[in-house]
Design a protein around this motif. Structure first.
Motif, PDB file in Angstrom:
ATOM      1  N   TRP A 118     -80.653 -55.689  15.413  1.00  0.00           N
ATOM      2  CA  TRP A 118     -80.672 -57.091  14.987  1.00  0.00           C
ATOM      3  C   TRP A 118     -80.087 -57.997  16.065  1.00  0.00           C
ATOM      4  CZ3 TRP A 118     -83.615 -58.972  11.449  1.00  0.00           C
ATOM      5  CH2 TRP A 118     -84.057 -58.143  10.433  1.00  0.00           C
ATOM      6  N   ARG A 119     -79.120 -57.481  16.813  1.00  0.00           N
ATOM      7  CA  ARG A 119     -78.531 -58.276  17.888  1.00  0.00           C
ATOM      8  C   ARG A 119     -79.579 -58.591  18.954  1.00  0.00           C
ATOM      9  NH1 ARG A 119     -73.234 -55.971  20.491  1.00  0.00           N
ATOM     10  NH2 ARG A 119     -72.523 -56.540  18.421  1.00  0.00           N
ATOM     11  N   ASP A 120     -80.457 -57.639  19.208  1.00  0.00           N
ATOM     12  CA  ASP A 120     -81.502 -57.849  20.213  1.00  0.00           C
ATOM     13  C   ASP A 120     -82.583 -58.809  19.727  1.00  0.00           C
ATOM     14  OD1 ASP A 120     -80.181 -56.094  21.874  1.00  0.00           O
ATOM     15  OD2 ASP A 120     -81.372 -54.359  21.281  1.00  0.00           O
ATOM     16  N   VAL A 121     -82.681 -59.027  18.417  1.00  0.00           N
ATOM     17  CA  VAL A 121     -83.708 -59.906  17.865  1.00  0.00           C
ATOM     18  C   VAL A 121     -83.126 -61.257  17.454  1.00  0.00           C
ATOM     19  CG1 VAL A 121     -85.346 -60.177  15.955  1.00  0.00           C
ATOM     20  CG2 VAL A 121     -85.105 -57.960  17.075  1.00  0.00           C
ATOM     21  N   VAL A 122     -82.036 -61.251  16.698  1.00  0.00           N
ATOM     22  CA  VAL A 122     -81.489 -62.477  16.112  1.00  0.00           C
ATOM     23  C   VAL A 122     -80.911 -63.407  17.176  1.00  0.00           C
ATOM     24  CG1 VAL A 122     -79.734 -63.389  14.549  1.00  0.00           C
ATOM     25  CG2 VAL A 122     -81.085 -61.416  13.879  1.00  0.00           C
ATOM     26  N   PHE A 123     -80.162 -62.899  18.119  1.00  0.00           N
ATOM     27  CA  PHE A 123     -79.558 -63.769  19.140  1.00  0.00           C
ATOM     28  C   PHE A 123     -80.600 -64.501  19.980  1.00  0.00           C
ATOM     29  CE2 PHE A 123     -75.371 -61.229  19.112  1.00  0.00           C
ATOM     30  CZ  PHE A 123     -74.887 -62.018  18.087  1.00  0.00           C
ATOM     31  N   PRO A 124     -81.634 -63.835  20.478  1.00  0.00           N
ATOM     32  CA  PRO A 124     -82.646 -64.582  21.236  1.00  0.00           C
ATOM     33  C   PRO A 124     -83.382 -65.629  20.391  1.00  0.00           C
ATOM     34  CG  PRO A 124     -82.811 -62.258  21.741  1.00  0.00           C
ATOM     35  CD  PRO A 124     -81.834 -62.393  20.609  1.00  0.00           C
ATOM     36  N   ILE A 125     -83.684 -65.303  19.138  1.00  0.00           N
ATOM     37  CA  ILE A 125     -84.361 -66.279  18.275  1.00  0.00           C
ATOM     38  C   ILE A 125     -83.453 -67.467  18.013  1.00  0.00           C
ATOM     39  CG2 ILE A 125     -85.243 -66.663  15.925  1.00  0.00           C
ATOM     40  CD1 ILE A 125     -86.395 -63.827  16.060  1.00  0.00           C
ATOM     41  N   ALA A 126     -82.173 -67.222  17.770  1.00  0.00           N
ATOM     42  CA  ALA A 126     -81.221 -68.313  17.543  1.00  0.00           C
ATOM     43  C   ALA A 126     -81.080 -69.168  18.798  1.00  0.00           C
ATOM     44  CB  ALA A 126     -79.866 -67.754  17.125  1.00  0.00           C
ATOM     45  N   ALA A 127     -81.078 -68.556  19.962  1.00  0.00           N
ATOM     46  CA  ALA A 127     -80.967 -69.319  21.212  1.00  0.00           C
ATOM     47  C   ALA A 127     -82.209 -70.192  21.425  1.00  0.00           C
ATOM     48  CB  ALA A 127     -80.779 -68.366  22.383  1.00  0.00           C
ATOM     49  N   ILE A 128     -83.378 -69.677  21.129  1.00  0.00           N
ATOM     50  CA  ILE A 128     -84.619 -70.457  21.269  1.00  0.00           C
ATOM     51  C   ILE A 128     -84.618 -71.624  20.292  1.00  0.00           C
ATOM     52  CG2 ILE A 128     -87.126 -70.376  20.910  1.00  0.00           C
ATOM     53  CD1 ILE A 128     -86.992 -67.472  22.034  1.00  0.00           C
ATOM     54  N   ALA A 129     -84.212 -71.381  19.036  1.00  0.00           N
ATOM     55  CA  ALA A 129     -84.174 -72.455  18.036  1.00  0.00           C
ATOM     56  C   ALA A 129     -83.170 -73.536  18.447  1.00  0.00           C
ATOM     57  CB  ALA A 129     -83.812 -71.882  16.669  1.00  0.00           C
ATOM     58  N   PHE A 130     -82.019 -73.136  18.945  1.00  0.00           N
ATOM     59  CA  PHE A 130     -81.011 -74.094  19.393  1.00  0.00           C
ATOM     60  C   PHE A 130     -81.535 -74.913  20.570  1.00  0.00           C
ATOM     61  CE2 PHE A 130     -77.364 -75.172  22.109  1.00  0.00           C
ATOM     62  CZ  PHE A 130     -76.637 -75.949  21.220  1.00  0.00           C
ATOM     63  N   ALA A 131     -82.156 -74.244  21.535  1.00  0.00           N
ATOM     64  CA  ALA A 131     -82.695 -74.944  22.716  1.00  0.00           C
ATOM     65  C   ALA A 131     -83.812 -75.909  22.328  1.00  0.00           C
ATOM     66  CB  ALA A 131     -83.195 -73.927  23.734  1.00  0.00           C
TER      67      ALA A 131
END
Length: 143
Positions: free
Chosen positions: A116-129
């Protein structure tokens, strides 16, 4: 003053043990027993498991281990009624972190990652950006 009276002056009358002291002693004893039981299990193999060797490769599991314990005791006296209490508990949590691999004399640590760390963190970073420019424009428009 007679010899008997002199000897009696040195004697101090004993009172029965205080119930609160008895409960406190029981609590301390309980905590000591819990610490002894859990502490006896704390060893290197709790963090670094037993090595496993197959086909010339040795694998040593690595984990994060946490121990916790607590206890208590109490006493209530109301008229003719008296109550005692006590309790305690403990727990252990072990979380795998990775393993040490020994192959051909070379030692390598390999972390076990949470998928989940490999999936959730990148998605959260893209949404924030993606939301950041719009948020900045909205804040600039406010007086």
């Amino acid at each position: 003053m007679t010899a008997d009276e002199e000897g009696k002056e040195d004697l101090v009358p004993l009172s029965p043990p205080d119930p609160d002291d008895t409960a406190a002693h029981a609590s301390v004893t309980l905590l000591e027993r819990l610490a002894e039981k859990l502490g006896g299990r704390a060893s290197v193999t709790a963090v670094y498991g037993d090595p496993v060797t197959a086909d010339g490769v040795t694998v040593i599991p690595v984990a994060k281990v946490a121990y916790g314990f607590g206890g208590g005791a109490g006493r209530t006296a109301e008229g003719a009624k008296a109550g005692d209490g006590g309790g305690g508990g403990g727990g252990v949590e072990a979380k795998p972190l990775g393993y040490i691999e020994i192959r051909d004399g070379v030692t390598t640590y390999r972390a076990i990652r949470d998928p989940w760390r490999d999936v959730v963190f990148p998605i959260a970073a893209i949404a924030f950006a993606a939301a950041l420019p719009k948020t900045i424009r909205t804040l600039r428009r406010r007086p």
